[in-house]
Scaffold this active site. Structure first.
Site, PDB file in Angstrom:
ATOM      1  N   LYS A  85     -44.228  12.729  -2.897  1.00 32.49           N
ATOM      2  CA  LYS A  85     -43.099  12.610  -2.161  1.00 32.49           C
ATOM      3  C   LYS A  85     -43.389  11.837  -0.798  1.00 32.49           C
ATOM      4  CE  LYS A  85     -40.605  14.213   0.672  1.00 32.49           C
ATOM      5  NZ  LYS A  85     -40.032  13.585   1.762  1.00 32.49           N
TER       6      LYS A  85
ATOM      7  N   SER B 201     -46.635  17.772   9.962  1.00 31.47           N
ATOM      8  CA  SER B 201     -46.431  18.723  11.246  1.00 31.47           C
ATOM      9  C   SER B 201     -47.011  20.215  10.930  1.00 31.47           C
ATOM     10  CB  SER B 201     -45.192  18.680  11.815  1.00 31.47           C
ATOM     11  OG  SER B 201     -44.183  19.243  10.896  1.00 31.47           O
TER      12      SER B 201
ATOM     13  N   SER C  25     -46.660  25.127   7.818  1.00 28.11           N
ATOM     14  CA  SER C  25     -46.565  26.531   7.439  1.00 28.11           C
ATOM     15  C   SER C  25     -45.798  26.700   6.487  1.00 28.11           C
ATOM     16  CB  SER C  25     -46.049  27.174   8.886  1.00 28.11           C
ATOM     17  OG  SER C  25     -45.623  28.482   8.716  1.00 28.11           O
TER      18      SER C  25
ATOM     19  N   GLU D 119     -53.206  19.012   6.074  1.00 30.51           N
ATOM     20  CA  GLU D 119     -53.708  18.286   7.167  1.00 30.51           C
ATOM     21  C   GLU D 119     -52.875  18.097   8.047  1.00 30.51           C
ATOM     22  OE1 GLU D 119     -54.488  15.963   9.535  1.00 30.51           O
ATOM     23  OE2 GLU D 119     -54.792  14.121   8.106  1.00 30.51           O
TER      24      GLU D 119
ATOM     25  N   CYS E  73     -52.870  11.568  13.653  1.00 31.63           N
ATOM     26  CA  CYS E  73     -52.846  13.006  13.838  1.00 31.63           C
ATOM     27  C   CYS E  73     -54.258  13.112  14.532  1.00 31.63           C
ATOM     28  CB  CYS E  73     -53.065  13.739  12.485  1.00 31.63           C
ATOM     29  SG  CYS E  73     -54.104  12.762  11.102  1.00 31.63           S
TER      30      CYS E  73
ATOM     31  N   GLU F 253     -49.095  18.364  20.840  1.00 32.69           N
ATOM     32  CA  GLU F 253     -49.124  17.008  20.102  1.00 32.69           C
ATOM     33  C   GLU F 253     -47.892  16.026  20.789  1.00 32.69           C
ATOM     34  OE1 GLU F 253     -48.927  16.493  15.710  1.00 32.69           O
ATOM     35  OE2 GLU F 253     -50.834  15.422  15.924  1.00 32.69           O
TER      36      GLU F 253
END
Ligand code: NAI
Ligand code: MG
Length: 496
Positions: free
Chosen positions: A177, A231, A236, A252, A286, A385
């Site tokens: 995806k 993110s 999570s 990651e 990242c 970030e």
């Protein structure tokens, strides 16, 4: 450009016929409408991957056979390098030379995992020495099953390659995806897989919104393994979805990676690598080294050179020659980065250069390369970030202070250290709590080396042989090899 999903070896329209706009971030033009998959399409794709795994040839093939398909896909990518790079630039905004680099790396990733697939044939079993000589044991490696990859928009085809290539090498089947902001090259990867005659269902590509298609994929009970890059909040959610039925999961996620510059560094080399660490790919990286710690004796000279060179960066449409900084991927990303800069100002930071939308651009999601100084340690700019071309600078006095400041973060993806003193660089590299440490550079990434984060930057490692591990199970096969009776329940067995 395509407008269908790739499921079970066929191009199919989404069940509900939905589409989403594909926007060129340099011009704000809608260039195409992509197919918006929903839970129903995801279910069809997962079923196809399940059938291909449970009944198809793929997991039973030798590694050498799978390697042939992977090499064909690598060649398919390389043959279309320019065209794929152009699609990437139209979709993501990055300068063409960077897109070409990514596409070349994506092809290289397929070749690399082709080699590792072949290695699986050479090392199919590992004999295990048991203390009890009545038994013999061996460990065998097997594919995890149906893997799902949910990937971000910053390196669209490359992030697909990092997950698809090792999964296929291991013998898994997969549903991919891509991010809704950058779906075009993932669709082309499906076409490349089709041209390589990949058996149906081995790779399925469902485009669509994260909370709809992505969440349905994460929740699907027939998926054995989730591989995610993106993110922390979505990571999570992916982990929570995995927890419900104990799916394997690798994540990651983001970072706020430090770059420590010691006073014995060559100033120009330091400026060059600091710029590469934050302005490459518009800072939408990242592992971007977005917190720079410079030893106080060279701080002013370093800052002057950084301001000078940053001011020279050519901003523009990634398709234009000589451009080194393209637009951010979306209006939302641009707005987030601009508001992070405003918040930093309000928190007491000063803008040394950049700080807004570049003059003379009346369309496109452009943000100037920006250097922030006097950034308070407790501010969001220092801790969160930003995912744009924004770097925070801070002086330090001693090595111990630099290490303390560098490690003071909830993230731990990457870190960089620059010094002419190799012993010091190694000492600091050892002390930094991060999954990737660069010495005298920042960002070069190699398919052979492990990639992933400490702390909230993720779980697991991609790339190298570690990347293959994500898609393998380990099975022990143990044999009772003694002629003696076991004798626990039946004490006086008469063996005939
Ligand atoms: P995101 O984490 O929302 O997107 C990553 C992928 O997750 C996309 O494919 C998206 O469709 C999917 N997704 C979103 N919600 C989902 C859900 N509920 N279930 C399953 N899949 C879902 O990232 P986004 O919103 O585009 O960017 C926000 C921030 O994330 C950025 O500003 C940056 O800080 C960070 N980020 C980090 C990346 C990295 O490489 N570590 C890459 C992209 C973003
Ligand atoms: Mg786009």
């Amino acid at each position: 450009m395509r407008n269908e999903l790739f499921i079970d070896g066929h191009w199919v329209k989404p069940v509900n016929g939905g589409t989403f706009p594909i926007v060129n971030p340099a011009t704000e033009e809608v260039v195409h409408h992509g197919p918006a998959g929903t839970a129903e399409d995801v279910d069809l794709a997962v079923r196809a991957a399940r059938r291909a795994f449970d009944q198809g040839p793929w997991p039973k093939m030798s590694g050498a056979e799978r390697a042939r398909y992977l090499r064909a896909m690598a060649a398919g990518i390389r043959n279309r390098l320019q065209e794929l790079a152009r699609l990437e630039t139209i979709d993501n905004g990055k300068p063409i030379p960077e897109a070409e680099w990514d596409i070349g790396d994506a092809a290289g990733c397929f070749d690399f995992y082709a080699d590792l697939a072949q290695e699986l044939d050479r090392k199919p079993v590992e004999a295990i020495a048991l203390a009890d000589a009545r038994f013999t044991s061996k460990a065998v490696r097997e594919p995890v099953g149906v893997a799902a990859a949910i990937i971000p928009w910053n390196y669209p085809l490359l992030m697909a390659a990092w997950k698809v290539a090792p999964a296929l090498a291991a013998g898994c089947t997969m549903v991919l995806k891509p991010a809704e902001l950058t779906s075009m090259t993932a669709m082309e990867l499906a076409a490349i897989a089709m041209a390589a005659d990949l058996p149906p269902g081995v790779l399925n590509v469902v485009t669509g919104a994260g909370p709809i298609a992505g969440q349905a994929l994460a929740d699907h009970p027939n998926v054995d393994k989730l591989a995610f890059t993106g993110s922390v909040p979505v990571g999570s959610k992916i982990m929570q979805a995995a927890a419900r039925d104990i799916k394997r999961v690798s994540l990651e996620l983001g970072g706020k990676s430090p770059f420590v510059v010691f006073e014995d560094s060559d100033i120009d080399a330091a400026v060059e690598w600091v710029m590469f660490g934050i302005f490459w790919n518009q800072g939408e990286v990242c592992s971007a080294t977005s917190r720079v710690l410079v030893q106080e004796s060279i701080y002013d000279r370093f800052l002057d050179r950084l301001i000078e060179e940053t001011g020279k960066i050519k901003i523009g449409d990634g398709q234009d020659p000589g451009v080194l900084l393209g637009p951010l991927v979306s209006r939302r990303q641009m707005d987030q980065v601009l508001s992070a800069i405003d918040k930093a100002r309000a928190d007491g930071a000063h803008v040394a250069v950049g700080g807004g939308r570049p003059a003379g651009f009346n369309r496109g999601f452009f943000v100037e390369p920006t250097v922030l100084v006097d950034v308070p340690l407790e501010s969001d700019a220092w801790n969160e970030e930003i995912f744009g071309p924004v770097v925070c600078l801070r002086p330090f006095a001693t090595e111990a202070e630099a290490v303390m400041l560098a490690n003071d973060s909830k993230f731990g993806l990457a870190a960089a250290v620059m010094s002419r003193d190799d012993a010091r660089a190694e000492r600091v590299a050892a002390a930094l709590r991060a999954g990737i440490v660069w010495i005298n550079c920042s960002q070069p990434t190699f398919t052979e080396a492990p990639w992933g984060g400490y702390k909230q930057s993720g779980i697991g490692r991609e790339l190298g042989r570690w990347g293959l591990e994500n898609y393998l199970e380990t099975k022990q096969i143990t044999r009772f090899a003694s002629a003696e009776p076991w004798g626990w329940y039946i004490k006086d067995s008469t063996l005939s």
